[in-house]
Design a protein around this motif. Sequence first.
Motif, PDB file in Angstrom:
ATOM      1  N   ILE A  14      -8.568   1.923  -3.411  1.00  0.00           N
ATOM      2  CA  ILE A  14      -7.631   1.021  -4.083  1.00  0.00           C
ATOM      3  C   ILE A  14      -7.455  -0.219  -3.218  1.00  0.00           C
ATOM      4  CG2 ILE A  14      -5.285   0.721  -4.962  1.00  0.00           C
ATOM      5  CD1 ILE A  14      -5.188   3.733  -5.430  1.00  0.00           C
ATOM      6  N   SER A  35       0.822  -1.208   0.000  1.00  0.00           N
ATOM      7  CA  SER A  35       0.000   0.000   0.000  1.00  0.00           C
ATOM      8  C   SER A  35       0.856   1.259   0.000  1.00  0.00           C
ATOM      9  CB  SER A  35      -0.912   0.019   1.234  1.00  0.00           C
ATOM     10  OG  SER A  35      -1.756  -1.098   1.274  1.00  0.00           O
ATOM     11  N   TYR A  44      -3.912  -4.081  -8.550  1.00  0.00           N
ATOM     12  CA  TYR A  44      -4.661  -3.080  -7.794  1.00  0.00           C
ATOM     13  C   TYR A  44      -6.004  -2.796  -8.447  1.00  0.00           C
ATOM     14  CZ  TYR A  44      -0.243  -2.470  -5.428  1.00  0.00           C
ATOM     15  OH  TYR A  44       0.904  -2.697  -4.714  1.00  0.00           O
ATOM     16  N   GLY A  51      -5.349  -3.773  -3.053  1.00  0.00           N
ATOM     17  CA  GLY A  51      -4.274  -4.605  -3.573  1.00  0.00           C
ATOM     18  C   GLY A  51      -4.614  -6.079  -3.427  1.00  0.00           C
ATOM     19  N   GLU A  67       1.245  -1.362 -10.310  1.00  0.00           N
ATOM     20  CA  GLU A  67       1.457  -0.235  -9.411  1.00  0.00           C
ATOM     21  C   GLU A  67       1.431   1.107 -10.142  1.00  0.00           C
ATOM     22  OE1 GLU A  67       5.281   0.990  -6.915  1.00  0.00           O
ATOM     23  OE2 GLU A  67       4.339  -0.821  -6.130  1.00  0.00           O
TER      24      GLU A  67
END
Length: 542
Positions: free
Chosen positions: A465, A421, A476, A467, A500
């Motif tokens: 968001i 994160s 994500y 993950g 990412e």
Amino acid sequence: MYKYDHFDQSIVDARVAEFRDQVNRRIAGEITEDQFKPLRLMNGLYLQLHAYMLRVAIPYGTLDSRQMRMLAHIARKYDRDYGHFTTRQNIQYNWIKLEECADLLEELATVEMHAIQTSGNCIRNISSDQYAGAAADEVADPRPWAELLRQWSTFHPEFSYLPRKFKIAVIASPEDRAAMRLHDIGLELVRQNGELGARVFVGGGMGRTPMIAPEINPFVKADDLLSYIEACLRVYNRYGRRDNIYKARIKILVHEIGADEYRRQVAEEFAHVKTLGIDPPLAELERISAFFAPPAFDAADVEPDRSDPDFAVWLDQNVKPHKQAGYAIVNISLKPIGGIPGDATSAQIDVMADLAEQYGFDELRVTHAQNIVLPHVAKRDLHAVWQALREADLAHANLDLISDIIACPGLDYCSLANARSIPVAQKIATRFADMDRQRDLGELKLKISGCINACGHHHAGHIGILGVDRKGVENYQLTFGGSGAEDVSIGKIIGPGFDEDGVVDAVEKATEVYKTLREGDERFIDTYRRVGLEPFKEAIYG
């Protein structure tokens, strides 16, 4: 703020001594890690990817300068010189040595702090509005009720081994600053015909199955509130799923039997509980309330000089109105551009303690958005506070803007996480580093979680968001339209995930669509709710 009596202190001291013995037995090999695990979790100690993590309770987010300085001391002596403030209004230390943990807890106990019930299937730290006692729109100060709930729930014999962890929030304003309806139990203090009581919401939560708590009772009289909450928990403890961790939260029970049936069973249980006499006598509530009496306000209502443009921007963004003339509420952002959301160094923690003592009636608050509040600052002192914050790299004027990101520690620390994160938060903040650009976008709450457990509250982000792991690769997912405020809503996944860098690009594209479509002073979430997902999805996926 509340001060321990001898009962509180003796409980905490006894727990430290007990845990010291358990740690010594674990180190000596007299008990296994499996045997030690439930013992350490009862004391807020987790085994993470690289080291032990300790979660320290800050009940309803309130602490004084003495306690804040102890947190700085703990960071220097037992961690790597920083602490991480969490969405539960707590603080976590990520690099704790097992052999030093009991010493750490012993030092915490000298300032009326502990780590009890910050983990495990029990009632966790009671959270509340960070502006309690200062907000002009509150009907009462919610902190005495939060404190009453803390005392009632600590070591409660019936609720120490619940089907799953349990979280309660108490607010007293129509503006929800504590994500109250995303808790297992949410209480909103209200007045009805002049009488104080509470709207009771049960069955909210995030995680794997996010749900908004339905209203179970529109008005429970203050005199009945503790008995009613006891009844709510009894019904859950009786029927909650202990055979399936994924179906164990109270939100699942309320959803499966229906709010009406749950409401009926609570009413039936309440009729019995009320006969047990567990509601506190008036004298006890008055004793607790006395600790939360307003400070001795005495400042003239003089507006600060706004000639310094940087100071003026900070005033507009981070300083909020106070119910007392001559005072203001100061929000300290722990979200520097490129920094780790919620982290503060020991030196910064000391600075905040100093400012509270010198300018804030010796009181601080931790917010569920991972920032710090000085709730009572005289307007005449705002410039001095800002200057001190600026010198400590704490004067970031980004409250509620896109860089004021909530983020869990993610895969950099957490053994449950699927993805990181922190780097995503850093890249997004850096992409939007220009403060004029952020202010042009206005309120935009972005929240990031490194796994489905949703410790970063991504479900409640205007942009969220999540993950996830996709065949060993971090991926994500984007969600739009969430809110933890009084306009509470759960965000919706917009489509396939990104890597990412791709998710940072997608966030930027979403903001550009918003700027094109917004009308007047609409926030991002207002525009999204008006136009729907398709314009955003088209721009992001083509």
